[in-house]
Design a protein around this motif. Structure first.
Motif: not given
Length: 249
Positions: A31-38
């Motif tokens: 799995p790719a590293a999940a970046a924080p998002a808004v």
């Protein structure tokens, strides 16, 4: 001794190709590293003018957040018009920290241990104090989001809002009460009595060269009248004595 036969070399090349293919397959499956998002970042505050000295609540909204394990937000404003007061609302749980400076405040929030990251709408409210009249601009100068795997998302000059501050009213000075001037002889006021000399041997003295004054003093005409009355009384008395003597004979 190594086997260098053509068949052995072919099998070795096939093995290497299989290992390489397996490695690429594992990398693709990881799995790719999940970046924080808004989805949206917004600043909201009072829509009507506020008087100097009043509180100004500025609300920071991170809408539709995903995998936000920590965040750092810096608000900037004019220190002549606004001053930091306190943080009144932060996400429940975790650890919070505030750093202040003239014209700025930085709010930090982080989850603890194995706490799940923040998702959905995340709200932070900073209370400021209006200092003087004018239009004060509050900017979200910097925003950093940190994911659960330490991936970060940094943004600058994200949002802003204007706060209108009306100056405090100037108190009207109360004039002093008028004072009456001191009376003077020219204004018809009573003049101070002047001291008079006292003659030795006053009104109560029986002898001496002093003269009596006041309501009991007599003029020359009054004295003459009194003397005439006294003489008439004396003559009447002599007549009465004489008549009594004749009658007694």
């Amino acid at each position: 001794m190594r086997d260098r036969s053509p068949g052995t070399r072919a099998r070795r090349r096939a093995l290497h190709a299989t290992v390489a293919a397996l490695g690429l397959l594992l990398v693709a499956a990881a799995p790719a590293a999940a970046a924080p998002a808004v989805d949206e970042v917004a600043l909201t505050g009072p829509t009507a003018a506020v008087p100097a000295g009043a509180s100004v609540d500025v609300r920071l909204d991170l809408r539709a957040a995903a995998d936000v394990y920590a965040y750092e937000a810096t608000l900037a404003f004019d220190p002549a018009l606004l001053a930091y007061d306190q943080v009144t609302d932060v996400p429940a749980g975790g650890f919070d920290d505030v750093t202040t400076a003239p014209g700025g405040v930085t709010v930090r929030h982080t989850r603890l241990g194995t706490s799940p990251p923040l998702t959905g709408d995340v709200t932070t409210t900073v209370r400021l104090t209006a200092l003087a009249g004018g239009t004060a601009t509050v900017r979200l100068a910097d925003l950093t989001l940190v994911g659960s795997d330490a991936a970060t998302d940094t943004r600058a000059d994200v949002a802003s809002l204007d706060v209108v501050v009306t100056p405090a009213p100037t108190p009207t000075p109360t004039p002093p009460a008028p004072t009456a001037p001191a009376p003077s002889p020219s204004d018809g006021g009573a003049a101070a009595p002047s001291p008079s000399a006292t003659t030795p041997g006053g009104a109560d003295a029986g002898t001496g060269s002093g003269t009596r004054t006041g309501a009991l003093s007599a003029t020359g005409a009054q004295v003459a009248g009194v003397l005439a009355v006294a003489l008439a009384a004396l003559g009447l008395g002599a007549v009465l004595v004489r008549r009594r003597a004749v009658a007694s004979r």
